[in-house]
Design a protein around this motif. Structure first.
Motif, PDB file in Angstrom:
ATOM      1  N   PRO A 196       0.888  -1.109  -0.112  1.00 20.16           N
ATOM      2  CA  PRO A 196      -0.050  -0.008   0.104  1.00 20.16           C
ATOM      3  C   PRO A 196       0.815   1.298  -0.088  1.00 20.16           C
ATOM      4  N   LYS A 197       0.505   2.131  -1.000  1.00 20.84           N
ATOM      5  CA  LYS A 197       1.321   3.412  -0.693  1.00 20.84           C
ATOM      6  C   LYS A 197       0.233   4.472  -0.355  1.00 20.84           C
ATOM      7  N   PRO A 198       0.951   5.628   0.138  1.00 16.46           N
ATOM      8  CA  PRO A 198       0.239   6.822   0.278  1.00 16.46           C
ATOM      9  C   PRO A 198      -0.719   7.373  -0.845  1.00 16.46           C
ATOM     10  N   HIS A 199      -1.877   7.916  -0.456  1.00 14.70           N
ATOM     11  CA  HIS A 199      -2.986   8.379  -1.448  1.00 14.70           C
ATOM     12  C   HIS A 199      -3.193   9.859  -1.192  1.00 14.70           C
ATOM     13  N   ASP A 200      -3.198  10.647  -2.428  1.00 10.55           N
ATOM     14  CA  ASP A 200      -3.715  12.120  -2.165  1.00 10.55           C
ATOM     15  C   ASP A 200      -2.858  12.904  -1.189  1.00 10.55           C
ATOM     16  N   VAL A 201      -1.480  12.853  -1.401  1.00  7.19           N
ATOM     17  CA  VAL A 201      -0.593  13.649  -0.592  1.00  7.19           C
ATOM     18  C   VAL A 201      -0.203  14.832  -1.076  1.00  7.19           C
ATOM     19  N   SER A 202      -0.302  16.063  -0.398  1.00  6.57           N
ATOM     20  CA  SER A 202       0.210  17.281  -0.895  1.00  6.57           C
ATOM     21  C   SER A 202       0.939  17.966   0.311  1.00  6.57           C
ATOM     22  N   LEU A 203       2.125  18.224   0.141  1.00  8.04           N
ATOM     23  CA  LEU A 203       2.817  18.918   1.130  1.00  8.04           C
ATOM     24  C   LEU A 203       3.527  20.286   0.624  1.00  8.04           C
ATOM     25  N   GLU A 204       3.485  21.278   1.369  1.00  6.27           N
ATOM     26  CA  GLU A 204       4.120  22.442   0.954  1.00  6.27           C
ATOM     27  C   GLU A 204       5.025  23.020   2.196  1.00  6.27           C
ATOM     28  N   LEU A 205       6.232  23.114   2.034  1.00 10.30           N
ATOM     29  CA  LEU A 205       7.105  23.410   3.049  1.00 10.30           C
ATOM     30  C   LEU A 205       8.065  24.598   2.688  1.00 10.30           C
ATOM     31  N   ARG A 206       8.141  25.610   3.516  1.00  9.75           N
ATOM     32  CA  ARG A 206       8.905  26.746   3.374  1.00  9.75           C
ATOM     33  C   ARG A 206      10.235  26.588   4.089  1.00  9.75           C
ATOM     34  N   ARG A 207      11.117  27.516   3.555  1.00 10.19           N
ATOM     35  CA  ARG A 207      12.576  27.604   4.257  1.00 10.19           C
ATOM     36  C   ARG A 207      12.330  27.712   5.787  1.00 10.19           C
ATOM     37  N   GLY A 208      13.075  27.158   6.522  1.00 14.27           N
ATOM     38  CA  GLY A 208      13.002  27.346   8.181  1.00 14.27           C
ATOM     39  C   GLY A 208      11.941  26.556   8.722  1.00 14.27           C
ATOM     40  N   GLU A 209      10.970  25.768   7.997  1.00  8.06           N
ATOM     41  CA  GLU A 209       9.851  25.245   8.612  1.00  8.06           C
ATOM     42  C   GLU A 209      10.420  23.590   9.047  1.00  8.06           C
ATOM     43  N   ILE A 210      10.020  23.107   9.854  1.00  9.47           N
ATOM     44  CA  ILE A 210       9.985  21.968  10.182  1.00  9.47           C
ATOM     45  C   ILE A 210       8.843  21.115  10.231  1.00  9.47           C
ATOM     46  N   LEU A 211       8.453  20.157   9.126  1.00 12.05           N
ATOM     47  CA  LEU A 211       7.195  19.435   9.264  1.00 12.05           C
ATOM     48  C   LEU A 211       7.378  17.969   9.774  1.00 12.05           C
ATOM     49  N   GLY A 212       6.590  17.567  10.659  1.00  9.92           N
ATOM     50  CA  GLY A 212       6.595  16.297  11.104  1.00  9.92           C
ATOM     51  C   GLY A 212       5.151  15.389  10.670  1.00  9.92           C
ATOM     52  N   LEU A 213       5.805  14.316  10.301  1.00 13.21           N
ATOM     53  CA  LEU A 213       4.428  13.334   9.778  1.00 13.21           C
ATOM     54  C   LEU A 213       4.415  11.962  11.067  1.00 13.21           C
ATOM     55  N   ALA A 214       3.219  11.956  11.482  1.00  6.86           N
ATOM     56  CA  ALA A 214       3.037  10.948  12.406  1.00  6.86           C
ATOM     57  C   ALA A 214       1.917  10.042  12.053  1.00  6.86           C
ATOM     58  N   GLY A 215       1.983   8.705  12.457  1.00  5.58           N
ATOM     59  CA  GLY A 215       1.089   7.723  12.190  1.00  5.58           C
ATOM     60  C   GLY A 215       1.385   6.406  12.762  1.00  5.58           C
ATOM     61  N   LEU A 216       0.460   5.558  13.043  1.00  4.19           N
ATOM     62  CA  LEU A 216       0.623   4.395  13.225  1.00  4.19           C
ATOM     63  C   LEU A 216       1.604   3.509  12.282  1.00  4.19           C
ATOM     64  N   ILE A 217       2.193   2.552  12.942  1.00  4.78           N
ATOM     65  CA  ILE A 217       3.011   1.401  11.943  1.00  4.78           C
ATOM     66  C   ILE A 217       2.231   1.175  10.771  1.00  4.78           C
ATOM     67  N   GLY A 218       2.651   1.354   9.665  1.00  2.53           N
ATOM     68  CA  GLY A 218       1.943   0.843   8.247  1.00  2.53           C
ATOM     69  C   GLY A 218       1.008   1.958   7.778  1.00  2.53           C
ATOM     70  N   ALA A 219       0.791   3.282   8.316  1.00  3.63           N
ATOM     71  CA  ALA A 219       0.222   4.364   7.839  1.00  3.63           C
ATOM     72  C   ALA A 219       0.692   4.776   6.707  1.00  3.63           C
ATOM     73  N   GLY A 220       2.150   4.719   6.344  1.00  4.07           N
ATOM     74  CA  GLY A 220       2.508   5.220   4.934  1.00  4.07           C
ATOM     75  C   GLY A 220       3.608   6.404   5.171  1.00  4.07           C
ATOM     76  N   ARG A 221       3.815   6.415   6.397  1.00  4.84           N
ATOM     77  CA  ARG A 221       4.778   7.554   6.637  1.00  4.84           C
ATOM     78  C   ARG A 221       5.997   7.212   5.957  1.00  4.84           C
ATOM     79  N   THR A 222       6.714   6.102   6.192  1.00  2.00           N
ATOM     80  CA  THR A 222       8.042   5.489   5.680  1.00  2.00           C
ATOM     81  C   THR A 222       7.804   5.787   4.107  1.00  2.00           C
TER      82      THR A 222
END
Length: 175
Positions: free
Chosen positions: A1-27
């Motif tokens: 299974p792969k992640p679906h419908d993901v859109s991320l926008e990050l600007r210089r200096g920002e830290i974005l954290g992704l969280a989820g249960l094991i198998g949620a698709g973060r990796t």
């Protein structure tokens, strides 16, 4: 299974954290962004560039990836600390196909000091190091690469509290 419908926008200096249960698709998401896994549709854009879907192109466009699995895919275990830190950017030490080992040693020494890597020698094989020290070597490689965007998959998993503090401090400094 792969992640679906993901859109991320990050600007210089920002830290974005992704969280989820094991198998949620973060990796899987991070691997796809870095072109280790295919993207079924859509594109990855870094600034104004749509880099080719290869890890080499992603590195050239300013991305660095630190895998959660440092033993199998994060580091070349049988190679030295120095090799692992500099593999993704050898050009400053290379001329006509020859490595300037003195300049390379100087750069490696800088990253060993900056990340407080505890090792008897930069020529030690990574496989002889503790998990926390291996993680610092992986981070040193990403920093040496001069990346603009760091994809850190579980950067503090399985390491001691002191090393976690060092890594969190470093992430804050990078932002």
């Amino acid at each position: 299974p792969k992640p679906h419908d993901v859109s991320l926008e990050l600007r210089r200096g920002e830290i974005l954290g992704l969280a989820g249960l094991i198998g949620a698709g973060r990796t899987e998401l991070l691997r796809s962004i870095f072109a280790l896994d295919p993207v079924r549709s859509g594109r990855v854009r870094v600034g104004t560039i749509y880099p080719t879907a290869t890890p080499k192109a992603r590195i050239r466009s300013g991305l660095a990836y630190v895998s959660e699995d440092r033993a199998r895919e994060g580091l070349a275990q049988a190679r030295s600390i120095a090799d692992n830190i500099t593999y993704t950017r050898l050009s400053p030490y290379s001329r006509w196909g020859w490595l300037n080992l003195k300049n390379r040693r100087r750069a490696v020494s800088h990253w060993i000091d900056r990340l407080e890597i505890k090792a008897a020698s930069p020529e030690l094989a990574v496989e002889t190091l503790s998990g926390g020290t291996q993680q610092k070597v992986a981070l040193a490689r990403a920093l040496h690469q001069r990346a603009d965007i760091f994809l850190l998959d579980e950067p503090t998993r399985g390491i001691d509290v002191g090393t976690k503090a060092t890594i969190y401090r470093l992430i804050g400094e990078l932002s």
